[in-house]
Structures are given as structure tokens and as C-alpha cells.
Design a protein around this motif. Structure first.
Motif, PDB file in Angstrom:
ATOM      1  N   HIS A  65       0.857  -1.176   0.000  1.00 14.70           N
ATOM      2  CA  HIS A  65       0.000   0.000   0.000  1.00 14.70           C
ATOM      3  C   HIS A  65       0.895   1.227   0.000  1.00 14.70           C
ATOM      4  O   HIS A  65       2.118   1.106   0.084  1.00 14.70           O
ATOM      5  CB  HIS A  65      -0.974   0.001   1.181  1.00 14.70           C
ATOM      6  N   HIS A 122       1.739   3.786   1.970  1.00 15.18           N
ATOM      7  CA  HIS A 122       2.304   4.503   3.108  1.00 15.18           C
ATOM      8  C   HIS A 122       3.825   4.523   3.037  1.00 15.18           C
ATOM      9  O   HIS A 122       4.454   3.572   2.571  1.00 15.18           O
ATOM     10  CB  HIS A 122       1.829   3.868   4.421  1.00 15.18           C
ATOM     11  N   GLY A 164      -0.400  -0.972  -4.622  1.00 14.47           N
ATOM     12  CA  GLY A 164      -1.846  -1.143  -4.598  1.00 14.47           C
ATOM     13  C   GLY A 164      -2.309  -1.797  -5.892  1.00 14.47           C
ATOM     14  O   GLY A 164      -1.811  -2.853  -6.272  1.00 14.47           O
ATOM     15  N   PRO A 196      -7.874  -5.284   0.558  1.00 13.54           N
ATOM     16  CA  PRO A 196      -8.140  -3.935   1.064  1.00 13.54           C
ATOM     17  C   PRO A 196      -8.716  -3.931   2.467  1.00 13.54           C
ATOM     18  O   PRO A 196      -9.143  -4.956   2.995  1.00 13.54           O
ATOM     19  CB  PRO A 196      -9.139  -3.379   0.045  1.00 13.54           C
ATOM     20  N   HIS A 216      -7.149  -1.846   5.316  1.00 14.93           N
ATOM     21  CA  HIS A 216      -6.224  -0.881   5.930  1.00 14.93           C
ATOM     22  C   HIS A 216      -6.228   0.404   5.106  1.00 14.93           C
ATOM     23  O   HIS A 216      -6.338   1.507   5.633  1.00 14.93           O
ATOM     24  CB  HIS A 216      -4.830  -1.500   6.006  1.00 14.93           C
ATOM     25  N   THR A 217      -6.087   0.269   3.779  1.00 15.08           N
ATOM     26  CA  THR A 217      -6.420   1.321   2.826  1.00 15.08           C
ATOM     27  C   THR A 217      -7.339   0.701   1.776  1.00 15.08           C
ATOM     28  O   THR A 217      -7.579  -0.504   1.775  1.00 15.08           O
ATOM     29  CB  THR A 217      -5.168   1.919   2.142  1.00 15.08           C
ATOM     30  N   GLY A 218      -7.801   1.507   0.862  1.00  9.19           N
ATOM     31  CA  GLY A 218      -8.736   1.010  -0.130  1.00  9.19           C
ATOM     32  C   GLY A 218      -8.121   0.099  -1.171  1.00  9.19           C
ATOM     33  O   GLY A 218      -8.849  -0.597  -1.885  1.00  9.19           O
ATOM     34  N   HIS A 219      -6.770   0.102  -1.285  1.00  8.75           N
ATOM     35  CA  HIS A 219      -6.136  -0.655  -2.368  1.00  8.75           C
ATOM     36  C   HIS A 219      -4.969  -1.494  -1.877  1.00  8.75           C
ATOM     37  O   HIS A 219      -4.005  -1.702  -2.620  1.00  8.75           O
ATOM     38  CB  HIS A 219      -5.686   0.298  -3.476  1.00  8.75           C
ATOM     39  N   ASP A 220      -5.030  -1.996  -0.666  1.00  7.42           N
ATOM     40  CA  ASP A 220      -3.962  -2.890  -0.195  1.00  7.42           C
ATOM     41  C   ASP A 220      -3.929  -4.166  -1.015  1.00  7.42           C
ATOM     42  O   ASP A 220      -4.969  -4.689  -1.441  1.00  7.42           O
ATOM     43  CB  ASP A 220      -4.196  -3.284   1.268  1.00  7.42           C
ATOM     44  N   SER A 227      -7.463   1.181  10.424  1.00  9.82           N
ATOM     45  CA  SER A 227      -8.111   0.679   9.218  1.00  9.82           C
ATOM     46  C   SER A 227      -9.089   1.693   8.635  1.00  9.82           C
ATOM     47  O   SER A 227      -9.894   2.291   9.362  1.00  9.82           O
ATOM     48  CB  SER A 227      -8.864  -0.616   9.561  1.00  9.82           C
ATOM     49  N   GLU A 228      -9.051   1.858   7.312  1.00 14.24           N
ATOM     50  CA  GLU A 228     -10.028   2.702   6.643  1.00 14.24           C
ATOM     51  C   GLU A 228     -11.391   2.012   6.551  1.00 14.24           C
ATOM     52  O   GLU A 228     -12.420   2.680   6.518  1.00 14.24           O
ATOM     53  CB  GLU A 228      -9.543   3.070   5.238  1.00 14.24           C
ATOM     54  N   GLN A 286     -11.594  -5.221   5.908  1.00 14.30           N
ATOM     55  CA  GLN A 286     -10.307  -5.765   6.334  1.00 14.30           C
ATOM     56  C   GLN A 286     -10.481  -7.054   7.130  1.00 14.30           C
ATOM     57  O   GLN A 286      -9.732  -8.019   6.937  1.00 14.30           O
ATOM     58  CB  GLN A 286      -9.529  -4.742   7.163  1.00 14.30           C
TER      59      GLN A 286
END
Length: 209
Positions: free
Chosen positions: A85, A87, A105, A137, A139-143, A176-177, A182
Motif C-alpha cells: 500500500h 504509506h 496497490g 483492502p 487498511h487502505t482502499g487498495h492494499d 483501518s479505513e 479488512q
């Protein structure tokens, strides 16, 4: 139930692919409410292919180059770099690998050419019959995670921050988003993987009932 692998078990043999933890990530809360963190860096090696999953933060640049050289590798020897992702503690050294195919991602690129894929629609991207990039996905939308089959430990999932660490229950949700999505992906990982490499801790082995 899960058990941690030890520091002496960070090189997982396999045929045709092996999995080696180059750096174990960490996340340590600080007294002022901040935290110190860095992502796990993992090298997957197989027939004619070297895959680096996450690159650590930019402060890891010299460390990462040194660790690769200890294995007889230069950054130019890495064929594929997967950032689980976006970060900074996971993709801080992408610039070292200009010759590699880059996945961050759901984006897959070779230089400035972007490769169509269906990661964003929930479909895996198969490198070959042994290695796949799978969307995880939450944690973010595109993990994404990298699934490696056929190692001496069975199926290894290099999971990024799908799992912070082995004992992250009660802590991963606040990072988590989308905790519902998740959690669904976490449960699927626990069913399908034999070993999980989390984003900020030692790998752990899953004991299935």
C-alpha cells in the motif's frame, strides 16, 4: 491459533520459490502519543525472478542496499517490487528499483507504462502458478498481499498491514479505513495461508483445526 517464527526462521526455503525476511517491521508507541514504525521488507526468489515486497521507509535506503548486497544482489537485479500500500514506511525506496516492474496497490507499471489488471475489482494478478498478487483492502482502499505457494512452510502470505503483527487484535481496527472489509480479508487469509508475514512484526504460523 498461531505461533511466531523465530529470528532463526526468517529464511523459508521452497521450490521453486523461497521467502526471506530482509527486515522485520515494527510499530512502537511513544510517550507523547506518536509512534515509531517501519514496514517489513521481504524478498521472494524463484526461477529467474526476484520479487521485493515493500521497501521500508526512505531512512532505510542504505540498510536495504546493504542487505541486498549481502545476498549478492544489487537493486537492478530485482525484477518486481510490490508495495502492499502507499504509506511511506512501505514504499519509501521505490526509486532504487527503476528497472523493475512496480506494483503499488492496484497500479502495475513498467517505467511509465501502466498494465491493465483487475486488482481493483477483487481479482488476483498471477505472476505464475506459484506466486500471485491478491487484493486485500481494508487498511487502505487498495492494499494487496503476495501469496507464495509451495514453500517448505506451505503457502506464505506476505500481507503488508492486513495484519499489523501476530497479536494485533484490538489494535488494527483503529488504523483501518474499512474494518469490516479488512476483517473479511483477514479471515480469508487465516483460512488459506500457512504462514503470514505481517507489516510490523515477526511472521507467524497458522495452526488450522
Amino acid at each position: 491459533m498461531a505461533t511466531l517464527l523465530t529470528e532463526s526462521q526468517l529464511d523459508i526455503a521452497g521450490h521453486p520459490y523461497s521467502v526471506s525476511i530482509v527486515k522485520v517491521g515494527y510499530c512502537v508507541p511513544q510517550p507523547d502519543g506518536s509512534f515509531r514504525a517501519d514496514g517489513t521488507v521481504t524478498l521472494v526468489e524463484g526461477p529467474g525472478r526476484r520479487i521485493l515486497v515493500d521497501t521500508g521507509g526512505p531512512w532505510d535506503r542504505d540498510f536495504l542496499v546493504t542487505k541486498l548486497r549481502e545476498r549478492g544482489l544489487e537493486p537492478g537485479h530485482v525484477d518486481l517490487v510490490v508495495g502492499t500500500h502507499g504509506h511511506s514506511d512501505h514504499i519509501g525506496n521505490l526509486g532504487l528499483f527503476q528497472a523493475a516492474t512496480i506494483v503499488v496497490g492496484c497500479d502495475i507499471s513498467e517505467g511509465d507504462k501502466y498494465i491493465p489488471n483487475q486488482l481493483g475489482e477483487g481479482h488476483p494478478y498471477h505472476i505464475d502458478e506459484h506466486v500471485s498478487i491478491v487484493p486485500t483492502p481494508g487498511h487502505t482502499g487498495h492494499d494487496v498481499s503476495v501469496e507464495v505457494r509451495g514453500t517448505s512452510e506451505g503457502t506464505v502470505l506476505v500481507a503488508g498491514d492486513l495484519f499489523e503483527c501476530c497479536s494485533d487484535e484490538g489494535s488494527w481496527q483503529k488504523l483501518s479505513e474499512n474494518p469490516v472489509v479488512q476483517n473479511s480479508n483477514r479471515q480469508r487469509a487465516l483460512r488459506t495461508a500457512d504462514v503470514i508475514v505481517p507489516g510490523h512484526g515477526l511472521p507467524f504460523r497458522i495452526h488450522k483445526h
